[in-house]
Design an enzyme around this catalytic site. Structure first.
Site, mmCIF file in Angstrom:
data_model
loop_
_atom_site.group_PDB
_atom_site.id
_atom_site.type_symbol
_atom_site.label_atom_id
_atom_site.label_comp_id
_atom_site.label_asym_id
_atom_site.label_seq_id
_atom_site.Cartn_x
_atom_site.Cartn_y
_atom_site.Cartn_z
ATOM 1 N N LYS A 146 -3.466 5.940 -3.781
ATOM 2 C CA LYS A 146 -4.487 6.878 -3.339
ATOM 3 C C LYS A 146 -4.552 8.105 -4.246
ATOM 4 O O LYS A 146 -3.610 8.395 -4.990
ATOM 5 C CB LYS A 146 -4.210 7.283 -1.886
ATOM 6 C CG LYS A 146 -4.113 6.058 -0.962
ATOM 7 C CD LYS A 146 -3.800 6.411 0.459
ATOM 8 C CE LYS A 146 -3.632 5.156 1.299
ATOM 9 N NZ LYS A 146 -2.344 4.482 1.060
ATOM 10 N N GLY A 151 -2.054 1.132 10.383
ATOM 11 C CA GLY A 151 -1.695 1.587 11.718
ATOM 12 C C GLY A 151 -2.112 0.648 12.820
ATOM 13 O O GLY A 151 -2.672 1.107 13.837
ATOM 14 N N LEU A 178 1.757 0.381 20.589
ATOM 15 C CA LEU A 178 1.504 -1.043 20.782
ATOM 16 C C LEU A 178 2.713 -1.901 20.414
ATOM 17 O O LEU A 178 2.660 -3.125 20.528
ATOM 18 C CB LEU A 178 0.264 -1.487 19.980
ATOM 19 C CG LEU A 178 -1.050 -0.908 20.493
ATOM 20 C CD1 LEU A 178 -2.223 -1.343 19.612
ATOM 21 C CD2 LEU A 178 -1.310 -1.327 21.953
ATOM 22 N N PHE A 231 -0.531 -0.639 15.102
ATOM 23 C CA PHE A 231 0.186 -0.365 16.354
ATOM 24 C C PHE A 231 -0.093 1.041 16.882
ATOM 25 O O PHE A 231 0.582 1.510 17.800
ATOM 26 C CB PHE A 231 1.690 -0.562 16.152
ATOM 27 C CG PHE A 231 2.059 -1.919 15.619
ATOM 28 C CD1 PHE A 231 1.589 -3.074 16.218
ATOM 29 C CD2 PHE A 231 2.860 -2.043 14.489
ATOM 30 C CE1 PHE A 231 1.917 -4.331 15.732
ATOM 31 C CE2 PHE A 231 3.191 -3.288 13.985
ATOM 32 C CZ PHE A 231 2.723 -4.439 14.610
ATOM 33 N N ASN A 232 -1.104 1.717 16.306
ATOM 34 C CA ASN A 232 -1.481 3.065 16.764
ATOM 35 C C ASN A 232 -0.279 3.996 16.858
ATOM 36 O O ASN A 232 -0.014 4.626 17.886
ATOM 37 C CB ASN A 232 -2.227 3.010 18.087
ATOM 38 C CG ASN A 232 -3.667 2.575 17.947
ATOM 39 O OD1 ASN A 232 -4.021 1.477 18.366
ATOM 40 N ND2 ASN A 232 -4.497 3.396 17.342
ATOM 41 N N SER A 233 0.477 4.069 15.775
ATOM 42 C CA SER A 233 1.655 4.939 15.645
ATOM 43 C C SER A 233 2.848 4.488 16.476
ATOM 44 O O SER A 233 3.812 5.226 16.610
ATOM 45 C CB SER A 233 1.326 6.397 15.972
ATOM 46 O OG SER A 233 0.387 6.914 15.067
ATOM 47 N N GLY A 234 2.770 3.299 17.058
ATOM 48 C CA GLY A 234 3.944 2.754 17.724
ATOM 49 C C GLY A 234 3.748 2.332 19.156
ATOM 50 O O GLY A 234 4.516 1.520 19.675
ATOM 51 N N TYR A 294 3.194 9.952 0.147
ATOM 52 C CA TYR A 294 4.300 9.355 0.889
ATOM 53 C C TYR A 294 5.638 9.702 0.230
ATOM 54 O O TYR A 294 6.065 9.078 -0.728
ATOM 55 C CB TYR A 294 4.139 7.842 0.978
ATOM 56 C CG TYR A 294 2.864 7.379 1.646
ATOM 57 C CD1 TYR A 294 2.133 8.220 2.484
ATOM 58 C CD2 TYR A 294 2.381 6.085 1.441
ATOM 59 C CE1 TYR A 294 0.969 7.795 3.093
ATOM 60 C CE2 TYR A 294 1.219 5.654 2.057
ATOM 61 C CZ TYR A 294 0.512 6.504 2.878
ATOM 62 O OH TYR A 294 -0.650 6.073 3.474
ATOM 63 N N ASP A 310 0.845 -1.201 0.000
ATOM 64 C CA ASP A 310 0.000 0.000 0.000
ATOM 65 C C ASP A 310 0.873 1.241 0.000
ATOM 66 O O ASP A 310 1.807 1.367 0.800
ATOM 67 C CB ASP A 310 -0.902 0.026 1.233
ATOM 68 C CG ASP A 310 -1.651 1.355 1.334
ATOM 69 O OD1 ASP A 310 -2.560 1.571 0.516
ATOM 70 O OD2 ASP A 310 -1.289 2.184 2.198
#
Length: 346
Positions: free
Chosen positions: A88, A239, A246, A241-244, A66, A61
């Site tokens: 996208k 995401g 987790l 890991f919620n930006s890290g 990016y 993706d």
């Protein structure tokens, strides 16, 4: 280790996914190789992509945003024709020779000399897609997503951007799907609420939802995911890991939702960690596997910036998680009452 081996623990006994979309359960999020927060050399990016391909990863993706074309260009140089790609639309890249390419812009560093400009019009979407195909060196993509619609991104311009998209860009995406240049269409966003609203406006195959259906956050189960099930709409989870946080766990500087984690978030993560530790399971393994238990989730796409992260994602995906872990998380009030887990899917 192949990706089939890697995801066996999380997909064992799982029923075939509904809907039109057929993606591998573990994919490659390519924002990091667009130099998100840290520069990655061309050679290092290629090494990372090659490691993912060698491991059997077959879904990547990306987005024009990016690295302002850098991520797409690097994938275009490396990917064989038989892997699946999503990209996208919603921004056009304006040449910006006046900027310092080494400076951080929109979270990207040492990126290409372009400035992203929002454009959700019919012509804007068509131009963006054509440019993406050139960078990716492909004549089609499996999934095309409208990027970053929603109130959090656009604030007071949100309503105008929605009108622009549904009056123009959405029609372009429908035309691209009808022509076969795109296999499936949807939104790629950080807010489930805009996806929920989009279900009232159009015919979508898939939503890429970043950070909003995770081991830490499951409010999408209250309304949005049941509606997706009723409409046979697939979900890609970005995401995970919620930006890290987790992955990082409770420590100074832990990141949540692209910023420092709050005390409330860290307290919840501490409780998640304790349950995982009791079952000899890395928190990140539980976080990576959890979303895949939901019937609408077809793929989870953690970001990867080096070969070690590829190997680590495969290891987390392969970790055998005992059913008792999910039971204990639910007993501790850390899982939504309606959240599917591996216990129900076997």
């Amino acid at each position: 280790m192949t990706v089939a081996d890697a995801v066996q623990a999380s997909s064992r006994g799982r029923a075939e996914r509904p809907g039109r979309l057929n993606l591998p359960p573990l994919g490659f999020g390519a924002a990091a190789i667009g130099n998100l927060y840290a520069a990655v050399s061309d050679a290092a990016a290629r090494e990372t992509i090659d490691a993912a391909l060698a491991a059997g990863l077959a879904y990547f993706d990306t987005a024009p945003h990016y690295g302002f074309g850098l991520s797409e260009t690097r994938l275009g140089e490396a990917l064989p024709a038989n892997v699946k790609v999503s990209t996208k639309v919603g921004r056009l890249l304006r040449p910006a020779p006046e900027i310092d390419p080494a400076a951080e812009r929109h979270g990207f560093v040492d990126a290409a000399p372009f400035e992203p400009v929002f454009d959700y019009s019919y012509d804007g979407v068509m131009r963006s897609f054509e440019s993406s195909l050139q960078r990716l060196k492909r004549d089609h993509v499996e999934v095309l997503l409208a990027h970053d619609l929603g109130a959090v991104t656009h604030g007071e311009d949100d309503a105008a951007r929605r009108r622009e998209f549904f009056g123009g860009g959405y029609k372009a995406m429908r035309a691209l799907r009808d022509s076969g240049a795109v296999g499936a269409i949807g939104l790629g966003v950080n807010e489930w609420e805009i996806c929920d609203a989009a279900l009232d406006e159009g015919d979508f195959d898939v939503f890429l939802l970043a950070g909003r259906y995770t081991l830490l956050e499951q409010t999408a189960l209250d309304r949005f995911l049941p509606r997706c099930a009723a409409r046979d709409v697939s979900i890609i989870v970005g995401g995970p890991f919620n930006s890290g946080v987790l992955v990082e766990g409770v420590k100074p500087g832990a990141h949540y939702n692209y910023g420092p984690a709050s005390t409330e978030i860290l307290d919840r993560v501490r409780r998640l960690e304790a349950v995982c530790l009791a079952h000899a399971t890395p928190l990140a393994a539980a976080a990576l596997q959890f979303p895949l238990a939901h019937p609408q989730v077809v793929s989870v796409i953690p970001g990867m910036s080096n070969p070690a992260q590829v190997r680590q994602a495969l290891a987390w995906a392969a970790h055998a998680i005992p059913d008792a872990l999910w039971d204990d998380l639910r007993a501790e009030g850390l899982l939504h009452p309606d959240a599917p887990t591996s216990t129900e899917s076997r």
